[in-house]
Write a protein that holds these residues in place. Structure first.
Motif, PDB file in Angstrom:
ATOM      1  N   ARG A 264      43.090  42.072  52.749  1.00  0.00           N
ATOM      2  CA  ARG A 264      43.928  40.718  52.458  1.00  0.00           C
ATOM      3  C   ARG A 264      42.812  39.807  51.809  1.00  0.00           C
ATOM      4  O   ARG A 264      43.068  39.200  50.741  1.00  0.00           O
ATOM      5  CB  ARG A 264      44.346  40.215  53.570  1.00  0.00           C
ATOM      6  CG  ARG A 264      45.771  40.557  53.750  1.00  0.00           C
ATOM      7  CD  ARG A 264      46.619  39.692  54.983  1.00  0.00           C
ATOM      8  NE  ARG A 264      46.003  39.559  56.257  1.00  0.00           N
ATOM      9  CZ  ARG A 264      45.922  40.518  56.982  1.00  0.00           C
ATOM     10  NH1 ARG A 264      46.837  41.615  57.013  1.00  0.00           N
ATOM     11  NH2 ARG A 264      45.267  40.548  58.275  1.00  0.00           N
ATOM     12  N   GLN A 265      41.604  39.566  52.373  1.00  0.00           N
ATOM     13  CA  GLN A 265      40.590  38.628  51.733  1.00  0.00           C
ATOM     14  C   GLN A 265      39.899  39.093  50.462  1.00  0.00           C
ATOM     15  O   GLN A 265      39.992  38.230  49.421  1.00  0.00           O
ATOM     16  CB  GLN A 265      39.345  38.541  52.786  1.00  0.00           C
ATOM     17  CG  GLN A 265      39.761  37.778  53.883  1.00  0.00           C
ATOM     18  CD  GLN A 265      38.548  37.629  54.834  1.00  0.00           C
ATOM     19  OE1 GLN A 265      37.619  37.920  54.475  1.00  0.00           O
ATOM     20  NE2 GLN A 265      39.165  37.489  56.222  1.00  0.00           N
ATOM     21  N   LEU A 266      39.843  40.450  50.357  1.00  0.00           N
ATOM     22  CA  LEU A 266      39.422  40.890  48.982  1.00  0.00           C
ATOM     23  C   LEU A 266      40.512  40.684  48.052  1.00  0.00           C
ATOM     24  O   LEU A 266      40.350  40.429  46.742  1.00  0.00           O
ATOM     25  CB  LEU A 266      39.055  42.342  49.208  1.00  0.00           C
ATOM     26  CG  LEU A 266      38.694  43.266  47.781  1.00  0.00           C
ATOM     27  CD1 LEU A 266      37.266  42.493  47.418  1.00  0.00           C
ATOM     28  CD2 LEU A 266      38.516  44.611  48.170  1.00  0.00           C
ATOM     29  N   ALA A 267      41.921  41.080  48.213  1.00  0.00           N
ATOM     30  CA  ALA A 267      42.865  40.749  47.427  1.00  0.00           C
ATOM     31  C   ALA A 267      42.911  39.286  46.799  1.00  0.00           C
ATOM     32  O   ALA A 267      43.276  39.078  45.754  1.00  0.00           O
ATOM     33  CB  ALA A 267      44.270  41.311  48.018  1.00  0.00           C
ATOM     34  N   ALA A 268      42.678  38.474  47.703  1.00  0.00           N
ATOM     35  CA  ALA A 268      42.738  36.961  47.331  1.00  0.00           C
ATOM     36  C   ALA A 268      41.681  36.598  46.356  1.00  0.00           C
ATOM     37  O   ALA A 268      41.867  35.923  45.373  1.00  0.00           O
ATOM     38  CB  ALA A 268      42.686  35.988  48.752  1.00  0.00           C
ATOM     39  N   ARG A 269      40.441  37.108  46.751  1.00  0.00           N
ATOM     40  CA  ARG A 269      39.511  36.930  45.756  1.00  0.00           C
ATOM     41  C   ARG A 269      39.605  37.537  44.512  1.00  0.00           C
ATOM     42  O   ARG A 269      39.166  37.201  43.456  1.00  0.00           O
ATOM     43  CB  ARG A 269      37.996  37.604  46.476  1.00  0.00           C
ATOM     44  CG  ARG A 269      37.445  36.712  47.515  1.00  0.00           C
ATOM     45  CD  ARG A 269      36.082  36.901  48.149  1.00  0.00           C
ATOM     46  NE  ARG A 269      35.784  38.350  48.154  1.00  0.00           N
ATOM     47  CZ  ARG A 269      35.881  39.253  49.391  1.00  0.00           C
ATOM     48  NH1 ARG A 269      35.930  38.607  50.418  1.00  0.00           N
ATOM     49  NH2 ARG A 269      35.318  40.290  49.205  1.00  0.00           N
ATOM     50  N   THR A 270      39.973  38.808  44.665  1.00  0.00           N
ATOM     51  CA  THR A 270      40.340  39.467  43.380  1.00  0.00           C
ATOM     52  C   THR A 270      41.426  38.539  42.174  1.00  0.00           C
ATOM     53  O   THR A 270      41.193  38.417  41.157  1.00  0.00           O
ATOM     54  CB  THR A 270      40.800  40.824  43.529  1.00  0.00           C
ATOM     55  OG1 THR A 270      39.804  41.680  44.299  1.00  0.00           O
ATOM     56  CG2 THR A 270      41.158  41.464  42.398  1.00  0.00           C
ATOM     57  N   SER A 271      42.473  38.321  42.975  1.00  0.00           N
ATOM     58  CA  SER A 271      43.235  37.496  42.179  1.00  0.00           C
ATOM     59  C   SER A 271      42.857  36.118  41.826  1.00  0.00           C
ATOM     60  O   SER A 271      42.931  35.825  40.447  1.00  0.00           O
ATOM     61  CB  SER A 271      44.398  37.146  43.200  1.00  0.00           C
ATOM     62  OG  SER A 271      45.452  36.022  42.686  1.00  0.00           O
ATOM     63  N   LYS A 272      41.860  35.344  42.598  1.00  0.00           N
ATOM     64  CA  LYS A 272      41.031  34.237  41.975  1.00  0.00           C
ATOM     65  C   LYS A 272      40.260  34.516  40.724  1.00  0.00           C
ATOM     66  O   LYS A 272      40.166  33.897  39.775  1.00  0.00           O
ATOM     67  CB  LYS A 272      40.323  33.730  43.039  1.00  0.00           C
ATOM     68  CG  LYS A 272      39.532  32.464  42.641  1.00  0.00           C
ATOM     69  CD  LYS A 272      38.792  31.645  43.802  1.00  0.00           C
ATOM     70  CE  LYS A 272      38.384  30.410  43.323  1.00  0.00           C
ATOM     71  NZ  LYS A 272      37.413  29.780  44.650  1.00  0.00           N
ATOM     72  N   SER A 273      39.452  35.776  40.998  1.00  0.00           N
ATOM     73  CA  SER A 273      38.631  36.174  39.961  1.00  0.00           C
ATOM     74  C   SER A 273      39.330  36.433  38.615  1.00  0.00           C
ATOM     75  O   SER A 273      38.930  36.213  37.583  1.00  0.00           O
ATOM     76  CB  SER A 273      37.717  37.463  40.386  1.00  0.00           C
ATOM     77  OG  SER A 273      36.726  36.955  41.339  1.00  0.00           O
ATOM     78  N   THR A 274      40.375  37.021  38.803  1.00  0.00           N
ATOM     79  CA  THR A 274      41.262  37.495  37.691  1.00  0.00           C
ATOM     80  C   THR A 274      41.749  36.217  37.066  1.00  0.00           C
ATOM     81  O   THR A 274      41.859  36.208  35.720  1.00  0.00           O
ATOM     82  CB  THR A 274      42.481  38.369  38.148  1.00  0.00           C
ATOM     83  OG1 THR A 274      41.960  39.528  38.684  1.00  0.00           O
ATOM     84  CG2 THR A 274      43.432  38.672  36.967  1.00  0.00           C
ATOM     85  N   SER A 275      42.378  35.359  37.408  1.00  0.00           N
ATOM     86  CA  SER A 275      42.619  34.081  36.905  1.00  0.00           C
ATOM     87  C   SER A 275      41.694  33.209  36.390  1.00  0.00           C
ATOM     88  O   SER A 275      41.942  32.760  35.347  1.00  0.00           O
ATOM     89  CB  SER A 275      43.261  32.869  38.416  1.00  0.00           C
ATOM     90  OG  SER A 275      44.240  33.557  38.955  1.00  0.00           O
ATOM     91  N   GLN A 276      40.220  33.356  36.974  1.00  0.00           N
ATOM     92  CA  GLN A 276      39.147  32.723  36.363  1.00  0.00           C
ATOM     93  C   GLN A 276      38.789  33.488  35.059  1.00  0.00           C
ATOM     94  O   GLN A 276      38.487  32.697  33.920  1.00  0.00           O
ATOM     95  CB  GLN A 276      38.065  32.709  37.338  1.00  0.00           C
ATOM     96  CG  GLN A 276      37.970  31.677  38.347  1.00  0.00           C
ATOM     97  CD  GLN A 276      37.190  31.837  39.238  1.00  0.00           C
ATOM     98  OE1 GLN A 276      36.399  32.802  39.545  1.00  0.00           O
ATOM     99  NE2 GLN A 276      37.095  30.770  40.199  1.00  0.00           N
TER     100      GLN A 276
END
Length: 66
Positions: A27-39
């Motif tokens: 879940r934490q990795l998915a959240a970081r991935t989502s944030k990175s994708t947005s950036q």
């Protein structure tokens, strides 16, 4: 036999805890991935705008140079 059942129960509890830890990490990795994708999307959009601006400047410079 009761001792074996307790040991098996204990092993199951530890296995469930390990699964929960892994699930939390996913879940934490998915959240970081989502944030990175947005950036990354923001950077791409800014670059597109910059390229468009440069194209306009280039066209205007070409027109004034003629």
């Amino acid at each position: 036999m009761a001792g074996l059942n307790e040991l098996m129960g204990s092993n199951e509890i530890h296995a469930i805890r390990r699964i929960a830890v892994v699930a939390d990490e996913v879940r934490q990795l998915a959240a970081r991935t989502s944030k990175s994708t947005s950036q990354i999307a923001e950077v791409v959009q800014r670059n597109r705008i910059g390229i468009d601006d440069l194209q306009v400047i280039g066209l205007e410079a070409h027109r004034f140079g003629q």
